[in-house]
Design a protein around this motif. Structure first.
Motif, PDB file in Angstrom:
ATOM      1  N   GLY A  22      14.718   2.939  -3.122  1.00  0.00           N
ATOM      2  CA  GLY A  22      13.892   3.786  -3.969  1.00  0.00           C
ATOM      3  C   GLY A  22      12.867   4.624  -3.234  1.00  0.00           C
ATOM      4  O   GLY A  22      12.125   5.396  -3.858  1.00  0.00           O
ATOM      5  N   ILE A  23      12.794   4.496  -1.909  1.00  0.00           N
ATOM      6  CA  ILE A  23      11.813   5.265  -1.138  1.00  0.00           C
ATOM      7  C   ILE A  23      12.098   6.763  -1.258  1.00  0.00           C
ATOM      8  O   ILE A  23      13.207   7.222  -0.973  1.00  0.00           O
ATOM      9  CB  ILE A  23      11.831   4.837   0.342  1.00  0.00           C
ATOM     10  CG1 ILE A  23      11.396   3.384   0.490  1.00  0.00           C
ATOM     11  CG2 ILE A  23      10.920   5.742   1.177  1.00  0.00           C
ATOM     12  CD1 ILE A  23      11.514   2.851   1.909  1.00  0.00           C
ATOM     13  N   PHE A  60       8.339  -5.806   8.208  1.00  0.00           N
ATOM     14  CA  PHE A  60       8.006  -6.990   7.410  1.00  0.00           C
ATOM     15  C   PHE A  60       9.178  -7.962   7.375  1.00  0.00           C
ATOM     16  O   PHE A  60       9.000  -9.173   7.542  1.00  0.00           O
ATOM     17  CB  PHE A  60       7.629  -6.589   5.984  1.00  0.00           C
ATOM     18  CG  PHE A  60       7.585  -7.760   5.035  1.00  0.00           C
ATOM     19  CD1 PHE A  60       6.603  -8.734   5.160  1.00  0.00           C
ATOM     20  CD2 PHE A  60       8.547  -7.907   4.043  1.00  0.00           C
ATOM     21  CE1 PHE A  60       6.562  -9.830   4.300  1.00  0.00           C
ATOM     22  CE2 PHE A  60       8.521  -8.992   3.182  1.00  0.00           C
ATOM     23  CZ  PHE A  60       7.528  -9.959   3.311  1.00  0.00           C
ATOM     24  N   ALA A  61      10.391  -7.435   7.155  1.00  0.00           N
ATOM     25  CA  ALA A  61      11.571  -8.305   7.108  1.00  0.00           C
ATOM     26  C   ALA A  61      11.740  -9.060   8.426  1.00  0.00           C
ATOM     27  O   ALA A  61      12.025 -10.264   8.433  1.00  0.00           O
ATOM     28  CB  ALA A  61      12.820  -7.475   6.806  1.00  0.00           C
ATOM     29  N   ALA A  62      11.524  -8.367   9.543  1.00  0.00           N
ATOM     30  CA  ALA A  62      11.689  -8.996  10.855  1.00  0.00           C
ATOM     31  C   ALA A  62      10.639 -10.082  11.092  1.00  0.00           C
ATOM     32  O   ALA A  62      10.962 -11.191  11.552  1.00  0.00           O
ATOM     33  CB  ALA A  62      11.613  -7.940  11.953  1.00  0.00           C
ATOM     34  N   THR A  63       9.384  -9.779  10.783  1.00  0.00           N
ATOM     35  CA  THR A  63       8.323 -10.767  11.008  1.00  0.00           C
ATOM     36  C   THR A  63       8.445 -11.937  10.035  1.00  0.00           C
ATOM     37  O   THR A  63       8.155 -13.088  10.398  1.00  0.00           O
ATOM     38  CB  THR A  63       6.933 -10.128  10.873  1.00  0.00           C
ATOM     39  OG1 THR A  63       6.821  -9.470   9.599  1.00  0.00           O
ATOM     40  CG2 THR A  63       6.692  -9.117  11.982  1.00  0.00           C
ATOM     41  N   PHE A  64       8.896 -11.675   8.805  1.00  0.00           N
ATOM     42  CA  PHE A  64       9.071 -12.750   7.822  1.00  0.00           C
ATOM     43  C   PHE A  64      10.167 -13.705   8.274  1.00  0.00           C
ATOM     44  O   PHE A  64      10.001 -14.932   8.219  1.00  0.00           O
ATOM     45  CB  PHE A  64       9.411 -12.162   6.457  1.00  0.00           C
ATOM     46  CG  PHE A  64       9.578 -13.202   5.374  1.00  0.00           C
ATOM     47  CD1 PHE A  64       8.467 -13.700   4.714  1.00  0.00           C
ATOM     48  CD2 PHE A  64      10.837 -13.676   5.030  1.00  0.00           C
ATOM     49  CE1 PHE A  64       8.610 -14.669   3.726  1.00  0.00           C
ATOM     50  CE2 PHE A  64      10.985 -14.638   4.049  1.00  0.00           C
ATOM     51  CZ  PHE A  64       9.867 -15.140   3.389  1.00  0.00           C
ATOM     52  N   THR A 119       5.841   5.715   6.057  1.00  0.00           N
ATOM     53  CA  THR A 119       5.245   4.401   6.273  1.00  0.00           C
ATOM     54  C   THR A 119       6.188   3.292   5.831  1.00  0.00           C
ATOM     55  O   THR A 119       6.397   2.304   6.546  1.00  0.00           O
ATOM     56  CB  THR A 119       3.918   4.291   5.494  1.00  0.00           C
ATOM     57  OG1 THR A 119       3.001   5.264   5.987  1.00  0.00           O
ATOM     58  CG2 THR A 119       3.311   2.905   5.654  1.00  0.00           C
ATOM     59  N   LEU A 120       6.771   3.449   4.656  1.00  0.00           N
ATOM     60  CA  LEU A 120       7.642   2.409   4.105  1.00  0.00           C
ATOM     61  C   LEU A 120       8.918   2.252   4.921  1.00  0.00           C
ATOM     62  O   LEU A 120       9.413   1.122   5.097  1.00  0.00           O
ATOM     63  CB  LEU A 120       7.985   2.726   2.649  1.00  0.00           C
ATOM     64  CG  LEU A 120       6.840   2.544   1.654  1.00  0.00           C
ATOM     65  CD1 LEU A 120       7.232   3.076   0.276  1.00  0.00           C
ATOM     66  CD2 LEU A 120       6.457   1.074   1.558  1.00  0.00           C
ATOM     67  N   GLY A 148       0.814  -1.216   0.000  1.00  0.00           N
ATOM     68  CA  GLY A 148       0.000   0.000   0.000  1.00  0.00           C
ATOM     69  C   GLY A 148       0.842   1.257   0.000  1.00  0.00           C
ATOM     70  O   GLY A 148       0.544   2.223  -0.722  1.00  0.00           O
ATOM     71  N   GLY A 149       1.917   1.261   0.792  1.00  0.00           N
ATOM     72  CA  GLY A 149       2.806   2.421   0.816  1.00  0.00           C
ATOM     73  C   GLY A 149       3.488   2.645  -0.520  1.00  0.00           C
ATOM     74  O   GLY A 149       3.626   3.785  -0.979  1.00  0.00           O
TER      75      GLY A 149
END
Length: 330
Positions: free
Chosen positions: A245-246, A199-203, A191-192, A172-173
């Motif tokens: 790229g953010i 996300f990387a940590a939870t994955f 947000t990103l 979404g971000g």
């Protein structure tokens, strides 16, 4: 011709299209909860307005494929996943209602935005819960589910729910950076920078836990080490490109990288569970319907899928470019 394999490939393709096309839309909905400015919330909703309603067709096709091509698997998985599936469908329906009401009842728009956000968060989390329950493994006795409907609420599925929700927030971000302008782009960048590392940590946490609770995952890793390592590498490279790229041009680069990252993850999951349709319990051949049912399904898919895909591409083409700050009706 291996019809069950073709049907399974179509189901996997449907899931992939659903996650890629509806994931950013759910992510934008979830991020509404963090946006205090009504004008910015309107801009966020406007960015998904032209395309959001066709994406859930792929979810329906996945369910139809499971029912028509693999009825034994359907009979096992539905009782195991009744609660998250029902909650997910109710949440998706609530999103549709709130989407329409927020546009008409302007004096209650903030409340409907809250409903839309909570519906998006709930639907995304339930999808992660379902994924976690499948990877954890459902209890099967013969060709029937033998566990409890509450098995899907164990710690690992709960962790997977967080992982999928955050992944959708990343999508979404990236979509907002791609489509939005000015102030809302800054919101997407903030947000990103938070959501991608989360996300990387939870994955990584979910991947480590999965090996310890499901022996079939370790066996799959040992059998397909090079392929799974390659897919993991693709995910890492895509995540690095996304992060770099953010806030930079071209705005489409992070979104494209996020799609590659998520698609590689889906392919990896498919490799982990293949050749099972009920992960680590029942193979797709053991659960397959008759040859006639398979032919009927695949014939329908051949005609319907290009139409749905064509509609999506047409909508994205017509509404390409930045979303106007005052909406497409301007």
């Amino acid at each position: 011709m291996n019809l069950p394999l073709l049907s399974a490939c179509f189901a996997a393709l449907s899931v992939t299209f659903y996650v890629l096309l509806d994931g950013f839309d759910l992510g934008v909905g979830a991020l509404l909860l963090l946006q205090p400015h009504e004008g910015s919330r309107d801009h966020m909703v406007d960015s998904i307005t032209p395309t959001w309603d066709g994406n859930e067709t792929w979810l329906i096709m996945t369910g139809v494929t499971l029912l028509a091509a693999f009825p034994i698997a359907y009979g096992i998985l539905m009782p195991a996943l009744y609660l998250p599936v029902i909650v997910m469908l109710l949440a998706l329906g609530l999103r549709g209602v709130s989407f329409e009401f927020r546009a008409q009842a302007k004096q209650y728009r903030r409340k409907w935005d809250l409903v839309f956000a909570l519906g998006s968060i709930t639907a995304a989390y339930m999808q992660g819960l379902i994924l976690g329950a499948l990877l954890q493994g459902v209890s099967v006795d013969g060709i029937a589910f033998s566990g409890s409907v509450f098995d899907c609420f164990r710690p690992f599925p709960l962790l997977c729910g967080v992982c999928v929700l955050v992944a959708y927030a990343v999508l979404g971000g990236c979509w907002l950076q791609f489509k939005a302008t000015a102030l809302l782009q800054k919101f997407a960048e903030r947000t990103l920078r938070f959501a991608l590392p989360l996300f990387a940590a939870t994955f990584v946490a979910a991947a480590r836990v999965s090996v310890s609770i499901q022996p079939g995952i370790l066996v799959a890793w040992q059998a397909h080490t090079k392929l799974l390592a390659t897919l993991s590498g693709i995910m890492i490279v895509a995540a690095l490109i996304l992060f770099a790229g953010i806030g930079k041009h071209p705005d489409a680069r992070p979104f494209a990288a996020s799609l590659v990252m998520v698609a590689a993850g889906i392919v990896g999951l498919s490799v982990l569970v293949f050749p099972d349709i009920v992960p680590f319990r029942v193979s797709l051949w053991d659960a397959a319907a008759s040859r006639l049912s398979q032919i009927f399904l695949l014939t329908g898919a051949t005609f319907v899928s290009p139409v749905v895909l064509g509609y999506s591409f047409f909508a994205y083409w017509v509404f390409r470019g930045k979303t106007p700050e005052k909406g497409w009706d301007g």
